[in-house]
Design a protein around this motif. Sequence first.
Motif, PDB file in Angstrom:
ATOM      1  N   TYR A  74      15.608   1.306 -13.845  1.00 56.32           N
ATOM      2  CA  TYR A  74      14.572   1.475 -12.828  1.00 56.32           C
ATOM      3  C   TYR A  74      13.299   1.940 -13.516  1.00 56.32           C
ATOM      4  O   TYR A  74      13.316   2.891 -14.318  1.00 56.32           O
ATOM      5  CB  TYR A  74      15.006   2.492 -11.776  1.00 56.32           C
ATOM      6  N   VAL A  75      12.160   1.302 -13.202  1.00 50.95           N
ATOM      7  CA  VAL A  75      10.889   1.593 -13.857  1.00 50.95           C
ATOM      8  C   VAL A  75       9.805   1.791 -12.806  1.00 50.95           C
ATOM      9  O   VAL A  75       9.687   0.984 -11.864  1.00 50.95           O
ATOM     10  CB  VAL A  75      10.486   0.451 -14.822  1.00 50.95           C
ATOM     11  N   GLU A  76       9.018   2.860 -12.982  1.00 49.48           N
ATOM     12  CA  GLU A  76       7.834   3.080 -12.154  1.00 49.48           C
ATOM     13  C   GLU A  76       6.640   3.290 -13.078  1.00 49.48           C
ATOM     14  O   GLU A  76       6.694   4.104 -14.000  1.00 49.48           O
ATOM     15  CB  GLU A  76       8.003   4.286 -11.243  1.00 49.48           C
ATOM     16  N   LEU A 189      11.180  -5.584 -11.135  1.00 47.34           N
ATOM     17  CA  LEU A 189       9.829  -5.218 -11.539  1.00 47.34           C
ATOM     18  C   LEU A 189       9.022  -6.490 -11.786  1.00 47.34           C
ATOM     19  O   LEU A 189       9.421  -7.344 -12.569  1.00 47.34           O
ATOM     20  CB  LEU A 189       9.872  -4.370 -12.809  1.00 47.34           C
ATOM     21  N   ALA A 190       7.891  -6.610 -11.088  1.00 48.40           N
ATOM     22  CA  ALA A 190       7.059  -7.815 -11.206  1.00 48.40           C
ATOM     23  C   ALA A 190       5.950  -7.572 -12.216  1.00 48.40           C
ATOM     24  O   ALA A 190       5.125  -6.670 -12.030  1.00 48.40           O
ATOM     25  CB  ALA A 190       6.469  -8.183  -9.848  1.00 48.40           C
ATOM     26  N   TYR A 203      13.036  -2.975 -10.918  1.00 48.57           N
ATOM     27  CA  TYR A 203      14.156  -2.922 -11.860  1.00 48.57           C
ATOM     28  C   TYR A 203      13.982  -3.938 -12.977  1.00 48.57           C
ATOM     29  O   TYR A 203      13.509  -5.056 -12.759  1.00 48.57           O
ATOM     30  CB  TYR A 203      15.477  -3.198 -11.138  1.00 48.57           C
ATOM     31  N   LEU A 204      14.400  -3.525 -14.168  1.00 47.25           N
ATOM     32  CA  LEU A 204      14.574  -4.431 -15.304  1.00 47.25           C
ATOM     33  C   LEU A 204      16.067  -4.617 -15.529  1.00 47.25           C
ATOM     34  O   LEU A 204      16.859  -3.677 -15.340  1.00 47.25           O
ATOM     35  CB  LEU A 204      13.932  -3.857 -16.569  1.00 47.25           C
ATOM     36  N   PHE A 205      16.461  -5.809 -15.956  1.00 47.78           N
ATOM     37  CA  PHE A 205      17.873  -6.109 -16.187  1.00 47.78           C
ATOM     38  C   PHE A 205      18.073  -6.584 -17.628  1.00 47.78           C
ATOM     39  O   PHE A 205      17.344  -7.455 -18.103  1.00 47.78           O
ATOM     40  CB  PHE A 205      18.364  -7.183 -15.216  1.00 47.78           C
ATOM     41  N   PHE A 206      19.070  -6.002 -18.282  1.00 47.81           N
ATOM     42  CA  PHE A 206      19.421  -6.394 -19.636  1.00 47.81           C
ATOM     43  C   PHE A 206      20.911  -6.734 -19.693  1.00 47.81           C
ATOM     44  O   PHE A 206      21.684  -6.309 -18.830  1.00 47.81           O
ATOM     45  CB  PHE A 206      19.119  -5.272 -20.633  1.00 47.81           C
ATOM     46  N   LYS A 207      21.280  -7.482 -20.710  1.00 53.31           N
ATOM     47  CA  LYS A 207      22.692  -7.784 -20.892  1.00 53.31           C
ATOM     48  C   LYS A 207      23.460  -6.491 -21.145  1.00 53.31           C
ATOM     49  O   LYS A 207      22.888  -5.471 -21.532  1.00 53.31           O
ATOM     50  CB  LYS A 207      22.876  -8.740 -22.078  1.00 53.31           C
ATOM     51  N   GLN A 208      24.757  -6.525 -20.917  1.00 57.81           N
ATOM     52  CA  GLN A 208      25.580  -5.353 -21.179  1.00 57.81           C
ATOM     53  C   GLN A 208      25.606  -5.066 -22.678  1.00 57.81           C
ATOM     54  O   GLN A 208      25.672  -5.973 -23.505  1.00 57.81           O
ATOM     55  CB  GLN A 208      26.991  -5.572 -20.650  1.00 57.81           C
TER      56      GLN A 208
END
Length: 244
Positions: A74-76, A189-190, A203-208
């Motif tokens: 999560y990013v703000e 997150l746009a 939100y940013l998503f990364f591989k496990q």
Amino acid sequence: MKNKLLPYAFLPVGLALIVLITSCYPRGYNIPPPPPFAPTPNVQTSDDGLRITVIPSYWTGSPGNLQNYVTPFYVEIENFTGRTIGFDYSDIVLFDQFRTQYSPLNPQAVADIIQSSAPVYAYPAYPNVSIGIGGGYYGGYYGGRWGPYYGPYWRPFGFYAYNPIWYYPPPAYYYAQPPSTKDVITEALAPGSIAPNASVRGYLFFKQMPDEVNQVTLDIGYGMEGTPVFRTLSFTFPVLQQGQ
């Protein structure tokens, strides 16, 4: 004249014993694994007034088991620089302790991964079958060929099937609904521009992360509109060990 039982006067006081009840119903469990990072906020502020908050392994949307597939952050971003700033996915990079580089996944790609990987349960369902042994005293009133009769009568104990026709019906298959991935798209997150005194979050998503990884660093870069200035803020997170 056929015997006719009057329902409003019939009072059963029989004894029944159910010896077999069978039913088929599915059970499914899809429990998310423990998060790789403690969801503790990490806040960094640049010299020019840009403040970024990152919370790893934090997700409140649907599907609830998102971390079965990817690792969310999560990013703000709050812009107090007095100028418009801009950033893109290419300005965001995750490194592990081996300096292996990971780029954020496109939200649509994440949704596709979840939809294609989610298990679809198919299970047969048969009607319930009940078998009983019963008997006892019954009381009531009925009229018939030999005149009315009052009082109790005895029904001997015996085998009474709920349905005298025994057969194996074809199973009816039910399929689990695929998980909703709407939040993956709408809550991501746009990238783009952030006006002065404005903020964005998502939100940013990364591989496990592979098992051998014990620490990661998330770099988020940004540029100042109308200037050659480009800065990066770094966020380091230790990977939780089993049992922590």
